[in-house]
Motif scaffolding. Structure first.
Motif, short mmCIF file in Angstrom:
data_model
loop_
_atom_site.label_atom_id
_atom_site.label_comp_id
_atom_site.label_asym_id
_atom_site.label_seq_id
_atom_site.Cartn_x
_atom_site.Cartn_y
_atom_site.Cartn_z
N ARG A 97 0.85 -1.18 0.05
CA ARG A 97 -0.09 0.00 -0.08
C ARG A 97 1.10 1.23 0.02
O ARG A 97 0.14 2.34 0.15
CB ARG A 97 -1.00 -0.11 1.23
CG ARG A 97 -1.94 -1.12 1.22
CD ARG A 97 -3.12 -1.11 2.40
NE ARG A 97 -4.10 -1.86 2.19
CZ ARG A 97 -5.33 -1.63 2.69
NH1 ARG A 97 -5.49 -0.58 3.51
NH2 ARG A 97 -6.38 -2.44 2.59
N GLY A 107 -5.41 -2.21 7.40
CA GLY A 107 -6.73 -2.13 7.34
C GLY A 107 -7.49 -3.39 7.72
O GLY A 107 -6.93 -4.12 8.44
N GLY A 109 -10.08 -5.28 6.22
CA GLY A 109 -10.79 -6.02 5.20
C GLY A 109 -10.58 -7.39 5.53
O GLY A 109 -9.90 -7.98 6.24
N GLU A 137 -9.79 2.50 13.25
CA GLU A 137 -11.05 2.21 12.27
C GLU A 137 -10.51 2.19 11.00
O GLU A 137 -9.43 2.76 10.54
CB GLU A 137 -11.65 3.70 12.46
CG GLU A 137 -12.55 3.62 13.87
CD GLU A 137 -13.62 5.11 13.42
OE1 GLU A 137 -13.97 5.49 12.30
OE2 GLU A 137 -13.87 5.47 14.46
N ASP A 138 -11.25 1.53 10.19
CA ASP A 138 -10.83 1.52 8.62
C ASP A 138 -12.26 2.01 7.88
O ASP A 138 -13.07 0.85 7.63
CB ASP A 138 -10.31 0.04 8.27
CG ASP A 138 -9.93 0.17 6.82
OD1 ASP A 138 -10.47 1.03 6.16
OD2 ASP A 138 -9.75 -1.08 6.40
N ARG A 139 -12.56 2.92 7.59
CA ARG A 139 -13.76 3.42 6.98
C ARG A 139 -13.80 3.14 5.53
O ARG A 139 -14.76 3.34 4.91
CB ARG A 139 -13.94 5.00 7.54
CG ARG A 139 -14.22 5.04 8.88
CD ARG A 139 -14.80 6.37 9.27
NE ARG A 139 -15.05 6.46 10.69
CZ ARG A 139 -15.55 7.54 11.11
NH1 ARG A 139 -16.05 8.54 10.59
NH2 ARG A 139 -15.48 7.75 12.41
N THR A 140 -12.74 2.75 4.98
CA THR A 140 -12.57 2.02 3.61
C THR A 140 -13.04 0.88 3.57
O THR A 140 -13.65 0.28 2.19
CB THR A 140 -11.25 2.09 2.82
OG1 THR A 140 -10.54 1.02 3.57
CG2 THR A 140 -10.47 3.41 3.21
N VAL A 141 -13.71 0.07 4.44
CA VAL A 141 -14.12 -1.07 4.58
C VAL A 141 -15.45 -1.13 5.04
O VAL A 141 -15.73 -0.73 6.16
CB VAL A 141 -13.28 -2.07 5.02
CG1 VAL A 141 -13.97 -3.52 5.33
CG2 VAL A 141 -12.01 -2.31 4.57
N THR A 146 -15.88 -6.07 8.17
CA THR A 146 -15.01 -6.40 9.32
C THR A 146 -15.70 -7.21 10.38
O THR A 146 -14.98 -8.20 11.02
CB THR A 146 -14.74 -4.94 9.74
OG1 THR A 146 -13.92 -4.13 8.78
CG2 THR A 146 -13.59 -5.08 11.03
#
Length: 321
Positions: A97, A107, A109, A137-141, A146
């Motif tokens: 990444r 992340g 995912g 937090e991973d707000r892309t997933v 999760t």
């Protein structure tokens, strides 16, 4: 040592103090780390905390160091069966990444979570983690992904209890709602930055989240959720009154609050560190402090806080300062 149950009535029994191992293997060398771990175990401590990225920001480190050292200690002492072991996923550098951390976080995912837990089990030398955190937090997933990925680890028997760290309260609540609606195991622990002094309203938090009144209210209303606090002693900030406070706590409101903590410490024949720990563990929402120490002497000071009982008047003064 005193003990309590993690995550309500069905979780494992844990010591009321948790030993954090973030600097072990990087800024704290192995002989010192082993001495601290030995002393904690000797005192009845059973709860150890690490992560798959500790301490990747130290020059030359990869994030493997804390888990690897802890794995060596567990094996050399035959201590795995008497240890409640917590680690985390989500904040490890992922070179695919990009080269810069924290922009290249692994992340949360599904594939990343599976890869992360496999790596942690290998480094720790165990086939099971007792408490597994979504680290940041991973707000892309999507939360559903999760939640499902973490629940799968519980289903497969390689994780006992799930936790969240550095999450907004509404995200924590939403994740727990999703898990409940799907009859899946959800977050039963939350670990955030938490100490007696309160941060400036405009303090930059980065990846970290502070325990606030919203989270305290939420935890008070849900007895199946255990609240843990890290950076409880401000990296030695209470022990060095001659030095400026950390920037996030350096504001006029801290002056009165620190003065009361010092007064209570003098009355009790204790240190301010011990007052802070007693305040945390005995509040309306009892907090499990994650101790960040780098010597046996520092650990012994923290252990002595278990003998300190704040009376109602002292606690009221601390709360209202």
């Amino acid at each position: 040592m005193r003990y309590r149950t993690l995550g309500g009535g069905t979780g494992p029994t844990i010591s009321t103090l948790c030993l954090g191992t973030l600097p072990f293997g990087t800024t704290v060398d192995e002989p010192t780390a082993f001495a601290v771990l030995d002393r904690f175990a000797e005192a009845g401590g059973t709860f150890l905390d690490t992560a798959d990225n500790y301490a990747c920001w130290v020059p030359g480190a990869t994030g493997d160091e804390s888990e690897l050292l802890l794995g060596r200690w567990l094996r050399s002492r035959g201590a795995r069966d008497r240890t409640v072991l917590a680690t985390k996923a989500g904040a490890r550098p992922d070179p695919s990444r990009g080269p810069e951390w924290p922009a290249n976080l692994e992340g949360l995912g599904e594939k990343a979570v599976r890869k992360a837990v496999d790596g942690s089990l290998r480094r720790l030398g165990t086939d099971r983690v007792d408490l597994y955190y979504a680290h940041v937090e991973d707000r892309t997933v999507p939360l559903e992904e999760t939640v499902g990925a973490l629940a799968g680890l519980v289903r497969d028997g390689i994780v006992g209890v799930l936790g969240a760290s550095n999450h907004a309260t509404w995200r924590l609540a939403e994740a727990r709602h999703i898990a409940g609606a799907r009859n899946l195991p959800g977050f039963r622990a939350v670990q955030q930055r938490h100490t007696y002094l309160r941060p400036r309203y405009d303090a930059e938090s980065g990846l970290q989240r502070e325990t606030d009144e919203e989270l305290l209210d939420y935890a008070a209303a849900h007895d199946d959720l255990t609240l843990l606090g890290y950076s409880t002693l401000m990296h030695g900030g209470y022990a060095r009154p001659e030095q400026p406070l950390p920037e996030r706590y350096d504001h006029p409101g801290s002056v009165a609050r620190l003065r009361v903590a010092q007064e209570v410490a003098a009355e009790a024949g204790a240190t301010v560190n011990q007052v802070v720990l007693a305040w945390l563990t005995g509040g309306r929402v009892p907090v499990v402090p994650v101790l960040g120490v780098s010597s046996v002497t520092q650990l012994d000071e923290c252990l002595a806080a278990l003998d300190l009982r704040l009376d109602a008047a002292q606690r009221a003064r601390l709360d209202t300062a």
